[in-house]
Design a protein around this motif. Sequence first.
Motif, PDB file in Angstrom:
ATOM      1  N   GLY A 148      -1.999  15.344 -48.556  1.00 28.81           N
ATOM      2  CA  GLY A 148      -2.588  14.188 -47.631  1.00 28.81           C
ATOM      3  C   GLY A 148      -2.148  13.026 -47.376  1.00 28.81           C
ATOM      4  N   PHE A 149      -1.347  12.239 -46.142  1.00 30.68           N
ATOM      5  CA  PHE A 149      -1.114  11.399 -45.946  1.00 30.68           C
ATOM      6  C   PHE A 149      -1.569  10.482 -44.700  1.00 30.68           C
ATOM      7  N   ALA A 150      -1.741   9.332 -44.904  1.00 29.51           N
ATOM      8  CA  ALA A 150      -2.011   8.670 -43.418  1.00 29.51           C
ATOM      9  C   ALA A 150      -1.193   7.026 -43.789  1.00 29.51           C
ATOM     10  N   ALA A 151       0.172   6.817 -42.831  1.00 29.71           N
ATOM     11  CA  ALA A 151       0.054   5.966 -42.159  1.00 29.71           C
ATOM     12  C   ALA A 151      -0.661   4.948 -41.032  1.00 29.71           C
ATOM     13  N   ARG A 152      -1.039   3.925 -41.689  1.00 27.57           N
ATOM     14  CA  ARG A 152      -2.605   3.348 -40.361  1.00 27.57           C
ATOM     15  C   ARG A 152      -1.917   1.946 -39.800  1.00 27.57           C
ATOM     16  N   PHE A 153      -2.576   1.954 -39.236  1.00 25.43           N
ATOM     17  CA  PHE A 153      -1.930   0.567 -37.814  1.00 25.43           C
ATOM     18  C   PHE A 153      -2.818   0.057 -37.377  1.00 25.43           C
ATOM     19  N   HIS A 154      -3.016  -0.849 -38.401  1.00 23.95           N
ATOM     20  CA  HIS A 154      -4.822  -1.795 -37.215  1.00 23.95           C
ATOM     21  C   HIS A 154      -4.432  -2.507 -35.753  1.00 23.95           C
ATOM     22  N   LEU A 155      -5.013  -2.383 -34.986  1.00 19.82           N
ATOM     23  CA  LEU A 155      -4.626  -3.019 -33.619  1.00 19.82           C
ATOM     24  C   LEU A 155      -5.026  -4.398 -33.638  1.00 19.82           C
ATOM     25  N   ALA A 156      -4.557  -5.202 -33.213  1.00 23.32           N
ATOM     26  CA  ALA A 156      -5.335  -6.644 -33.366  1.00 23.32           C
ATOM     27  C   ALA A 156      -6.749  -6.169 -31.986  1.00 23.32           C
ATOM     28  N   PRO A 157      -7.581  -6.363 -32.267  1.00 23.33           N
ATOM     29  CA  PRO A 157      -8.286  -6.990 -31.159  1.00 23.33           C
ATOM     30  C   PRO A 157      -7.816  -7.900 -29.581  1.00 23.33           C
ATOM     31  N   GLY A 158      -8.364  -6.707 -28.322  1.00 21.43           N
ATOM     32  CA  GLY A 158      -7.049  -6.630 -27.200  1.00 21.43           C
ATOM     33  C   GLY A 158      -6.454  -6.262 -26.955  1.00 21.43           C
ATOM     34  N   VAL A 159      -6.219  -4.961 -27.831  1.00 19.03           N
ATOM     35  CA  VAL A 159      -4.431  -5.002 -27.656  1.00 19.03           C
ATOM     36  C   VAL A 159      -5.000  -3.211 -27.252  1.00 19.03           C
ATOM     37  N   GLU A 160      -4.930  -2.288 -26.436  1.00 19.42           N
ATOM     38  CA  GLU A 160      -5.529  -1.393 -25.697  1.00 19.42           C
ATOM     39  C   GLU A 160      -4.006   0.026 -26.257  1.00 19.42           C
ATOM     40  N   ALA A 161      -4.828   0.510 -26.428  1.00 22.24           N
ATOM     41  CA  ALA A 161      -3.845   2.135 -27.355  1.00 22.24           C
ATOM     42  C   ALA A 161      -3.953   2.999 -25.579  1.00 22.24           C
ATOM     43  N   THR A 162      -2.268   3.383 -25.289  1.00 20.63           N
ATOM     44  CA  THR A 162      -2.624   4.763 -24.214  1.00 20.63           C
ATOM     45  C   THR A 162      -2.341   5.908 -24.627  1.00 20.63           C
ATOM     46  N   PRO A 163      -2.404   6.909 -25.497  1.00 27.24           N
ATOM     47  CA  PRO A 163      -0.927   7.723 -26.375  1.00 27.24           C
ATOM     48  C   PRO A 163      -0.285   8.781 -24.991  1.00 27.24           C
ATOM     49  N   THR A 164       0.714   8.597 -25.233  1.00 23.08           N
ATOM     50  CA  THR A 164       1.973   9.193 -24.666  1.00 23.08           C
ATOM     51  C   THR A 164       1.604  11.226 -24.650  1.00 23.08           C
ATOM     52  N   ALA A 165       2.053  11.431 -23.557  1.00 23.60           N
ATOM     53  CA  ALA A 165       1.813  13.156 -23.117  1.00 23.60           C
ATOM     54  C   ALA A 165       1.671  13.891 -24.090  1.00 23.60           C
ATOM     55  N   ASP A 166       3.295  13.441 -24.709  1.00 22.98           N
ATOM     56  CA  ASP A 166       3.859  14.246 -26.467  1.00 22.98           C
ATOM     57  C   ASP A 166       2.933  14.165 -27.607  1.00 22.98           C
ATOM     58  N   GLY A 167       2.249  13.032 -27.481  1.00 19.58           N
ATOM     59  CA  GLY A 167       1.285  13.174 -28.794  1.00 19.58           C
ATOM     60  C   GLY A 167       2.150  12.007 -29.527  1.00 19.58           C
ATOM     61  N   LEU A 168       2.999  11.659 -29.556  1.00 18.55           N
ATOM     62  CA  LEU A 168       4.082  11.256 -30.448  1.00 18.55           C
ATOM     63  C   LEU A 168       4.372  10.303 -30.304  1.00 18.55           C
ATOM     64  N   GLY A 169       3.080   9.320 -29.525  1.00 16.97           N
ATOM     65  CA  GLY A 169       3.129   7.687 -29.199  1.00 16.97           C
ATOM     66  C   GLY A 169       2.691   7.146 -28.488  1.00 16.97           C
ATOM     67  N   ALA A 170       2.478   5.701 -28.051  1.00 13.78           N
ATOM     68  CA  ALA A 170       1.145   5.059 -27.417  1.00 13.78           C
ATOM     69  C   ALA A 170       1.659   3.906 -26.754  1.00 13.78           C
ATOM     70  N   LEU A 171       1.071   3.880 -25.573  1.00 16.55           N
ATOM     71  CA  LEU A 171       1.101   2.044 -24.969  1.00 16.55           C
ATOM     72  C   LEU A 171       0.016   1.313 -25.347  1.00 16.55           C
ATOM     73  N   LEU A 172       1.201   0.117 -25.766  1.00 12.06           N
ATOM     74  CA  LEU A 172       0.562  -0.849 -26.260  1.00 12.06           C
ATOM     75  C   LEU A 172      -0.273  -2.189 -25.210  1.00 12.06           C
TER      76      LEU A 172
END
Length: 584
Positions: free
Chosen positions: A502-526
């Motif tokens: 197993g692997f996990a690519a992690r992208f830690h978001l800075a405080p104040g960055v709100e992530a909303t996943p897209t409908a297809d599950g392959l993206g996010a609005l930041l």
Amino acid sequence: MTVVRRIAEGSAVPVPDADGIEPGRRLIRVGDEKGASLAERVVARFNRLTWGTPLHSFRLRGRFPLKLLGVPRDPIPGDREAGLDIMDGEISLGRERASTATLDFAEAGRPTGFADHLQSFAWLRDLAAAGTRLDVAPYAEPLMRRWLETHGKTADELAWRPDLWGRRILAWTAHAPIILSSSDLVYRSAVLNALARGARHLDRTADKVPAGLPRVAACAGTIAAGLLIPGGDPRLAHGEQGMTKALAQAVLPDGGIVSRSPVELLELVEILSQLVAVYDERRREPLPAVASALAKAVPALLGVTLGDGALSSWQGGGPLRADRVTRAVGASGIRTRPLRQSREWGFQRLAGGSTVAVVDCAPPPASRLGRGGCASTLGFELSDGAWRLIVNCGGDKPWGALPTAISEALRTSAAHSTLVLADSNSTAIHVDGSLGRGVTMVELDRQEQESASRIEASHDGYVRRYGLSHRRKLALSADGRELGGEDVLLPSGSRKSGQSIGFAARFHLAPGVEATPTADGLGALLRVEGGPLWQFRCRGGALGIEESIWIDSRGRPVSTNQLVVTGETPAGGTSISWAFKRAG
């Protein structure tokens, strides 16, 4: 499993986890006891065998100076608000506070960073910024008297560390008008007496402290004492000889510091700038090694700042504020651009438009050179103007005030924006805090094109255990509107098992960055609070949003989130691609 949950699940007894992962294989070690490294134990033993002996106390005696030969200016402006707080009865650093009315310099158990701040008298700079000499001297003298009563005559490990004496001599001499304003001749004599004893202490100990920033600080104090205390020519020659050697060991050819810590590089710039001011006061040219190191260190330091002007978070260091970086660079007198490529220092800087990315393209420092080194290879941080987007979780330098479990968790690969394989660190972190096997080599190729800046780097941290190397490709467009990336796991060496890993690519978001996943599950609005809108897209893995933490510019843990792309890699390896695009 998120970083926050991992910290909460630490156990006092090292036992295998339910999933069969042994202690040391996890991203966070199970035990929470942090032992001293071999180098630290050797230094502590040396101190006990030398400083506490009657012979050492006898050597510190002698004729004491009736005056200083000069009072150098402090080239680094202090923090006026912090100085006013001292006048109101409180010395602070980050989250830590101490009442000036009841301050006990010998109190044990303080966080390391705060204890060093008190003992080094770095706070004199802030006090000086709060008013005139007549205004602030009445607040400095009682604290000075208290230190003299506690530590003035007896060498101890808490206050007489050579690097602390080096910083203290720079502070005392630069702010002598504040601490020597009293008409009490006995007190004034005691201050000069302590200064001379500290200089003699450095004569015998400066070259025996660990290489890197501590030795540079100790040698700086020796040189300052040689320039400012009468009869100091032999001491000056000895100090300059030691400093030349110390800088050769501490500063890399491209200006970075051997610990690979941006916080320590900032402190080195501050110390060398103070030392240059001492040379200026005596109308002497600085030691060539000092001038050369300063000229190289400043562009390297600027190279690890983000768009807000503050430091990016690497090797256990937090994002020190932009104003401190600005003051240090201004004090150096060096006018230069940020260093973009640094092979020895190990950080690469990508810049396009208002977007900046800083990438770790080197192995962690050797344990003897970098206390608290991190398994951060191929991690990156990203900003758009003054807004941070992608960060590492950070660290508690220079404050040293976090609980051990959190501090250790921040050193792991999972606390950095990089790919983690098999839930393990790319470089092992031992129970005693030292670094073990892992990344020994990073291959790097960088290309500058009209359309984009590109980096392709790979490391061998997982080859020995899992037979896979990690390669990361990054491309920042010239206008800064897109950062494209690809993480590739390639077969290398011998694969010990045919099972998927197993692997996990992690992208830690800075405080104040709100992530909303897209409908297809392959993206996010930041959505960035008060800033631009960005999009994230990935292919080759499943995208999730998990909890994370970030250490802010005052050493405080702040809750945030992280994007995590997970999957399984077969024996033949695999790859995932991803991209950050500005939408507005």
